[in-house]
Design a protein around this motif. Structure first.
Motif, PDB file in Angstrom:
ATOM      1  N   VAL A 188      92.425 -80.725  19.291  1.00 40.92           N
ATOM      2  CA  VAL A 188      92.044 -82.058  18.826  1.00 40.92           C
ATOM      3  C   VAL A 188      91.006 -82.634  19.790  1.00 40.92           C
ATOM      4  CG1 VAL A 188      92.843 -84.374  18.231  1.00 40.92           C
ATOM      5  CG2 VAL A 188      94.353 -82.399  17.868  1.00 40.92           C
ATOM      6  N   GLY A 189      89.900 -83.094  19.257  1.00 43.67           N
ATOM      7  CA  GLY A 189      88.879 -83.706  20.090  1.00 43.67           C
ATOM      8  C   GLY A 189      87.488 -83.333  19.632  1.00 43.67           C
ATOM      9  N   SER A 190      86.503 -84.130  20.008  1.00 43.93           N
ATOM     10  CA  SER A 190      85.139 -83.887  19.550  1.00 43.93           C
ATOM     11  C   SER A 190      84.128 -83.799  20.683  1.00 43.93           C
ATOM     12  CB  SER A 190      84.710 -85.011  18.597  1.00 43.93           C
ATOM     13  OG  SER A 190      84.808 -86.273  19.246  1.00 43.93           O
ATOM     14  N   GLY A 191      84.593 -83.766  21.924  1.00 42.20           N
ATOM     15  CA  GLY A 191      83.687 -83.754  23.054  1.00 42.20           C
ATOM     16  C   GLY A 191      83.610 -82.415  23.763  1.00 42.20           C
ATOM     17  N   VAL A 192      83.133 -82.460  25.002  1.00 43.06           N
ATOM     18  CA  VAL A 192      82.910 -81.239  25.783  1.00 43.06           C
ATOM     19  C   VAL A 192      84.223 -80.536  26.105  1.00 43.06           C
ATOM     20  CG1 VAL A 192      82.074 -80.384  27.992  1.00 43.06           C
ATOM     21  CG2 VAL A 192      80.732 -82.063  26.734  1.00 43.06           C
ATOM     22  N   SER A 193      85.253 -81.297  26.499  1.00 36.17           N
ATOM     23  CA  SER A 193      86.539 -80.670  26.850  1.00 36.17           C
ATOM     24  C   SER A 193      87.164 -79.989  25.645  1.00 36.17           C
ATOM     25  CB  SER A 193      87.495 -81.714  27.427  1.00 36.17           C
ATOM     26  OG  SER A 193      87.018 -82.225  28.648  1.00 36.17           O
ATOM     27  N   ALA A 194      87.082 -80.616  24.478  1.00 36.74           N
ATOM     28  CA  ALA A 194      87.605 -79.978  23.268  1.00 36.74           C
ATOM     29  C   ALA A 194      86.829 -78.703  22.955  1.00 36.74           C
ATOM     30  CB  ALA A 194      87.534 -80.948  22.091  1.00 36.74           C
ATOM     31  N   ALA A 253      80.580 -85.389  19.319  1.00 33.24           N
ATOM     32  CA  ALA A 253      80.173 -86.344  20.345  1.00 33.24           C
ATOM     33  C   ALA A 253      78.684 -86.242  20.657  1.00 33.24           C
ATOM     34  CB  ALA A 253      80.985 -86.106  21.619  1.00 33.24           C
ATOM     35  N   ASP A 254      78.093 -87.386  20.999  1.00 30.91           N
ATOM     36  CA  ASP A 254      76.672 -87.407  21.354  1.00 30.91           C
ATOM     37  C   ASP A 254      76.378 -86.482  22.522  1.00 30.91           C
ATOM     38  OD1 ASP A 254      76.194 -89.197  19.369  1.00 30.91           O
ATOM     39  OD2 ASP A 254      76.107 -90.969  20.668  1.00 30.91           O
ATOM     40  N   GLY A 255      77.359 -86.351  23.439  1.00 30.72           N
ATOM     41  CA  GLY A 255      77.151 -85.492  24.602  1.00 30.72           C
ATOM     42  C   GLY A 255      76.875 -84.048  24.216  1.00 30.72           C
ATOM     43  N   LEU A 256      77.536 -83.554  23.166  1.00 31.75           N
ATOM     44  CA  LEU A 256      77.273 -82.190  22.697  1.00 31.75           C
ATOM     45  C   LEU A 256      75.922 -82.101  22.007  1.00 31.75           C
ATOM     46  CD1 LEU A 256      80.727 -81.071  21.209  1.00 31.75           C
ATOM     47  CD2 LEU A 256      79.616 -80.200  23.258  1.00 31.75           C
ATOM     48  N   ALA A 257      75.590 -83.131  21.242  1.00 30.71           N
ATOM     49  CA  ALA A 257      74.335 -83.101  20.477  1.00 30.71           C
ATOM     50  C   ALA A 257      73.114 -83.081  21.389  1.00 30.71           C
ATOM     51  CB  ALA A 257      74.271 -84.304  19.542  1.00 30.71           C
ATOM     52  N   ARG A 258      73.230 -83.663  22.588  1.00 27.48           N
ATOM     53  CA  ARG A 258      72.072 -83.757  23.481  1.00 27.48           C
ATOM     54  C   ARG A 258      71.850 -82.506  24.325  1.00 27.48           C
ATOM     55  NH1 ARG A 258      73.916 -89.300  24.170  1.00 27.48           N
ATOM     56  NH2 ARG A 258      75.105 -88.626  25.995  1.00 27.48           N
ATOM     57  N   LEU A 259      72.786 -81.572  24.320  1.00 21.58           N
ATOM     58  CA  LEU A 259      72.658 -80.389  25.162  1.00 21.58           C
ATOM     59  C   LEU A 259      71.622 -79.420  24.588  1.00 21.58           C
ATOM     60  CD1 LEU A 259      76.426 -79.742  26.009  1.00 21.58           C
ATOM     61  CD2 LEU A 259      74.706 -80.917  27.401  1.00 21.58           C
ATOM     62  N   ALA A 260      70.775 -78.922  25.473  1.00 26.67           N
ATOM     63  CA  ALA A 260      69.720 -77.990  25.047  1.00 26.67           C
ATOM     64  C   ALA A 260      70.310 -76.610  24.788  1.00 26.67           C
ATOM     65  CB  ALA A 260      68.642 -77.914  26.134  1.00 26.67           C
ATOM     66  N   PRO A 261      70.001 -76.008  23.650  1.00 24.85           N
ATOM     67  CA  PRO A 261      70.562 -74.685  23.326  1.00 24.85           C
ATOM     68  C   PRO A 261      70.247 -73.617  24.363  1.00 24.85           C
ATOM     69  CG  PRO A 261      69.565 -75.679  21.384  1.00 24.85           C
ATOM     70  CD  PRO A 261      69.195 -76.551  22.546  1.00 24.85           C
ATOM     71  N   TYR A 287      72.608 -74.441  27.368  1.00 25.04           N
ATOM     72  CA  TYR A 287      74.038 -74.554  27.067  1.00 25.04           C
ATOM     73  C   TYR A 287      74.368 -73.836  25.762  1.00 25.04           C
ATOM     74  CZ  TYR A 287      73.490 -78.326  30.452  1.00 25.04           C
ATOM     75  OH  TYR A 287      73.194 -79.056  31.573  1.00 25.04           O
ATOM     76  N   PRO A 288      74.158 -72.537  25.699  1.00 25.11           N
ATOM     77  CA  PRO A 288      74.429 -71.828  24.442  1.00 25.11           C
ATOM     78  C   PRO A 288      75.900 -71.863  24.044  1.00 25.11           C
ATOM     79  CG  PRO A 288      74.034 -70.278  26.233  1.00 25.11           C
ATOM     80  CD  PRO A 288      73.694 -71.622  26.761  1.00 25.11           C
ATOM     81  N   ASP A 289      76.805 -71.919  25.023  1.00 25.39           N
ATOM     82  CA  ASP A 289      78.233 -71.916  24.715  1.00 25.39           C
ATOM     83  C   ASP A 289      78.642 -73.188  23.978  1.00 25.39           C
ATOM     84  OD1 ASP A 289      77.537 -73.346  26.955  1.00 25.39           O
ATOM     85  OD2 ASP A 289      79.086 -72.540  28.265  1.00 25.39           O
ATOM     86  N   TYR A 290      78.234 -74.345  24.512  1.00 29.86           N
ATOM     87  CA  TYR A 290      78.597 -75.600  23.862  1.00 29.86           C
ATOM     88  C   TYR A 290      77.835 -75.804  22.553  1.00 29.86           C
ATOM     89  CZ  TYR A 290      80.935 -76.814  28.202  1.00 29.86           C
ATOM     90  OH  TYR A 290      81.765 -76.816  29.288  1.00 29.86           O
ATOM     91  N   LEU A 340      81.146 -93.002  23.076  1.00 31.08           N
ATOM     92  CA  LEU A 340      82.120 -93.040  21.997  1.00 31.08           C
ATOM     93  C   LEU A 340      83.479 -93.426  22.546  1.00 31.08           C
ATOM     94  CD1 LEU A 340      81.164 -89.767  20.133  1.00 31.08           C
ATOM     95  CD2 LEU A 340      80.558 -92.099  19.533  1.00 31.08           C
ATOM     96  N   ASN A 341      84.226 -94.150  21.745  1.00 31.49           N
ATOM     97  CA  ASN A 341      85.583 -94.522  22.112  1.00 31.49           C
ATOM     98  C   ASN A 341      86.520 -93.425  21.625  1.00 31.49           C
ATOM     99  OD1 ASN A 341      88.244 -95.620  22.043  1.00 31.49           O
ATOM    100  ND2 ASN A 341      87.315 -97.648  22.309  1.00 31.49           N
ATOM    101  N   TYR A 342      86.979 -92.602  22.554  1.00 32.99           N
ATOM    102  CA  TYR A 342      87.749 -91.429  22.163  1.00 32.99           C
ATOM    103  C   TYR A 342      89.075 -91.806  21.514  1.00 32.99           C
ATOM    104  CZ  TYR A 342      84.507 -88.387  24.589  1.00 32.99           C
ATOM    105  OH  TYR A 342      83.397 -87.711  24.958  1.00 32.99           O
ATOM    106  N   SER A 343      89.677 -92.907  21.911  1.00 30.62           N
ATOM    107  CA  SER A 343      90.952 -93.287  21.320  1.00 30.62           C
ATOM    108  C   SER A 343      90.785 -93.563  19.837  1.00 30.62           C
ATOM    109  CB  SER A 343      91.511 -94.524  22.033  1.00 30.62           C
ATOM    110  OG  SER A 343      91.776 -94.235  23.366  1.00 30.62           O
TER     111      SER A 343
END
Length: 592
Positions: free
Chosen positions: A287-293, A315-323, A326-329, A471-474
């Motif tokens: 469960v989750g939409s960010g880097v840790s998930a 999450a915006d944090g994932l969308a901003r990562l350069a392929p 950060y190929p894994d994310y 983003l408000n994760y809660s």
């Protein structure tokens, strides 16, 4: 400080130690603070003409007299107009000096040189629950950092390298840093701090002694215990630096879900290892939409396990990562965006879904050797999922649930909250009719009159904080269950009939604090009263601790309490040295 070393004759009992400064937290924030407190002084080097730094900054730096340390300069003036990934000006300034043009992809030499000066040493102790490095020792060893290596090195080491490091490499570096910088005498590991209490100041006592290292100069008592022996630990000090990080408490879903879930990547990795050897056919839920998930999904798939991923909008944090970097994310991000039609191996996304029920299923787990895992972690369970768009309910069986929806700091050691300064009142009409407390006009007027300069600074921080979109994760992950024994209590709160927490900073009247059954957790754990919005819990992204930008002193606390690092929204290691510079410079400029 070393300016007055002559003994004054005032002593303490054997179970109490006096230090001028106590640093709570031994991660990168505590380490670099200790490096500066130990007598290492920053000086500006000559700036190469061909280095493309900010021209206004170059002009201001040129006015610093040769031989003058940064401790003796007006840091706020130097930092004026700088912009970057930090909300705090002095961390931006220090980053520009330690890593000039880093955001342009240039790896230039640092513009700072460090010189040891015994006269600038401030006697201190750094307390940490584990070994130096803090949270870096809790991550799975093979998980890689988001920041490149050049952003992770601490002064006086030269920032080099563009590769991402493993968590194990960073943890090892932190251990070696303390030894390499000869800071062992200032570190005490294996200590849990339980309280920070302000000591009443007596004018007569101060008049009798002017030694800065005299125990009579103590303003705070820091109490804790040794993790190994359980022995009481007590320090008296003039100042306290809080840099305990912002990830001690994982955000959780409703209680009936949380007790069946794992909230640590390291624990999830151990569970995945056990489950991978026992039963790979059982699906796992993340469960989750960010880097840790995303890390959780990657760990499960690496073990050959099928990940059922519940998430909202990525999450915006994932969308901003350069392929390329950060190929894994980016692979996980692509799978999330592809949705159910993506047909990726060992991955099924559930966009806009949430868990509404978890029911244990009786089965034989005698073959599972998982003594170090929670009792319910690997037990078979039936999970009901709700599609928030269509309201359809899906059921699946799983042995493993990982919930990664953000984290919060544990500020329970500030639980006293300096009660003569901050009063948190709980008011729940249905829970306790007689608990209503009305704010008095006089209290508001007194607060505005006496703390106008604090309010101005907090207002500036609020404006700056609004510029950052987090983003408000809660809310994103469906954490809306706040059940109370009182019928319809949540409805009353939504209708404005309940003001759950009212914060009155620096209230002189000591009224009885009323406990409300809507929230059984100690309200001080979340740092209520210390954030930019004092009515909300401290959050390193959305509601950091309110500080004086020039010194990193905590605004809503007595003088001498400082904060830096993730607690003040500096979530990148590269910006932490600036916070340490601000507070150490303030200490030198305000000697007793």
């Amino acid at each position: 400080m070393k300016d007055n070393m002559k003994s004054c004759g005032h002593t303490l009992s054997d179970d109490v130690v006096y230090k001028e400064v106590v640093v709570i937290g031994n991660g990168p924030s505590g380490m670099v603070t200790s490096f500066m407190l130990a007598g290492n002084v920053p000086y500006l080097k000559d700036i190469p003409d061909d280095l493309p730094i900010d021209e206004m900054l170059r002009a201001r730096l040129s006015n610093i007299p040769r031989g003058q340390s940064l401790y003796e300069t007006d840091l706020m003036e130097l930092a004026e107009g700088l912009e970057g990934r930090s909300q705090n000006p002095i961390p931006l300034l220090m980053d520009n000096l330690l890593r000039p043009c880093a955001d342009l992809g240039i790896q230039a030499d640092s513009l700072i040189e460090w010189k040891y000066d015994v006269e600038k040493q401030i006697d201190h102790i750094v307390l940490g629950r584990g070994p130096p490095g803090g949270a870096w020792h809790t991550f799975p060893p093979r998980v890689r950092t988001l920041s490149p290596a050049a952003w992770l090195w601490l002064p006086p080491h030269a920032p080099r390298g563009s590769a991402r490091l493993t968590a194990r490499a960073v943890a090892t570096y932190c251990r070696r840093y303390v030894r390499a910088c000869k800071l062992q005498q200032f570190f005490r590991s294996g200590v849990t701090v339980t309280s920070v209490t302000r000591i009443p100041q007596g004018g007569a006592a101060r008049a009798r002694c002017h030694n800065t290292r005299c125990p009579l100069e103590a303003a705070y008592c820091v109490t804790g215990y040794d993790n190994a022996s359980g022995a009481l630990v007590r320090y008296l000090c003039a100042r306290v630096v809080v840099c305990s990080g912002a990830s001690d408490r994982a955000s959780t879903l409703a209680g009936h879900v949380a007790r069946h879930a794992l909230h640590s990547l390291a624990t999830l990795e151990r569970a995945a290892h056990v489950l991978g050897e026992y039963e790979r056919s059982s699906p796992c839920v993340v469960v989750g939409s960010g880097v840790s998930a995303a890390d959780g999904v990657r760990l499960l798939r690496a073990r050959g396990l099928h990940a059922h991923h519940l998430h909202r909008t990525p999450a915006d944090g994932l969308a901003r990562l350069a392929p390329a970097a950060y190929p894994d994310y980016c692979q996980v991000y692509k799978m999330m965006c592809d949705g159910p039609s993506g047909n990726h191996e060992n991955y099924t996304p559930y966009p806009e879904h949430m868990i509404i029920e978890v029911t244990p299923v009786a089965d034989d787990t005698s073959n599972i050797n998982a003594d170090d895992l929670e009792e319910l972690a690997l037990g078979l369970k039936r999970v009901k999922l709700l599609n928030l768009n269509t309201k359809e309910v899906t059921e699946l069986e799983t042995r493993l649930i990982g919930v990664f929806i953000g984290s919060k700091p544990d500020l329970s050691f500030l639980q006293t909250n300096f009660l003569d300064c901050i009063d948190i009142k709980m008011d729940c009409t249905k829970c306790n009719e007689e608990s209503k407390v009305k704010r008095k006009i006089e209290e508001k007027q007194s607060f505005l009159k006496n703390h106008w300069h604090y309010i101005k600074s907090m207002l500036g921080q609020s404006i700056q904080s609004c510029k950052s979109r987090y983003l408000n994760y809660s809310e994103i992950n469906g954490n809306t269950d706040t059940k109370c024994e009182v019928p319809d209590c949540n409805k009353l709160r939504k209708n404005g009939m309940i003001d759950k927490c009212q914060i009155i900073p620096y209230s002189d009247e000591k009224e009885e604090t009323v406990q409300c059954s809507c929230d059984s957790m100690n309200p001080y754990v979340s740092g209520l009263g210390f954030g930019i919005d004092p009515k909300k819990a401290v959050d390193g992204r959305n509601n950091p601790i309110a500080i004086d930008k020039s010194s990193h002193e905590v605004l809503n606390a007595p003088a001498g309490l400082y904060a830096l690092g993730p607690l003040t929204a500096d979530n990148f290691v590269r910006f932490i040295p600036g916070g340490a510079l601000a507070l150490v410079a303030h200490m030198h400029q305000n000697k007793h």
